[in-house]
Design an enzyme around this catalytic site. Sequence first.
Site, short mmCIF file in Angstrom:
data_model
loop_
_atom_site.label_atom_id
_atom_site.label_comp_id
_atom_site.label_asym_id
_atom_site.label_seq_id
_atom_site.Cartn_x
_atom_site.Cartn_y
_atom_site.Cartn_z
N ASP A 185 0.84 -1.20 0.00
CA ASP A 185 0.00 0.00 0.00
C ASP A 185 0.87 1.25 0.00
O ASP A 185 0.58 2.23 0.68
CB ASP A 185 -0.96 0.00 1.20
CG ASP A 185 -2.16 0.92 0.98
OD1 ASP A 185 -2.47 1.26 -0.18
OD2 ASP A 185 -2.80 1.30 1.98
N ASP B 7 1.93 2.90 8.62
CA ASP B 7 0.81 2.01 8.30
C ASP B 7 1.26 0.74 7.58
O ASP B 7 1.12 0.60 6.37
CB ASP B 7 -0.25 2.74 7.49
CG ASP B 7 -1.53 1.92 7.34
OD1 ASP B 7 -1.61 0.80 7.90
OD2 ASP B 7 -2.45 2.37 6.65
#
Length: 119
Positions: free
Chosen positions: A41, A59
């Site tokens: 991502d 993240d």
Amino acid sequence: GDLFTYHRSVGNFNPKQTAFYGAQVVSIFEYLQGKEICYRDLKPENILLDAHMNLKIADFGFAVSENIESLEDFRGTKTYMAPEINEGKPYNGKQVDLFSLGVILFIIVIQVLLMRIYK
């Protein structure tokens, strides 16, 4: 903040900023690849700026470090996602992260190039 918000707030990066942030994004990618981590991502919204304007990745929710040569999970953000993930095909984690890196660099670099061409 994050690289996406910063980029939007300052507008197009000048050539010096482009080189500075482009090199750091590549360093992030190289670090992940060296640790055999597939991030899945990679996008400007997940790249934070510290007090000295250096980039830090955040993240790791979709990150994996096992069997990264043959993944099948649908993970990531479509804007930065490699076609094979979007098509539901098995994929190599290193290759899909490289695709995402290319999208980020395109966003950072292309604006500077277009500014020079169309001035």
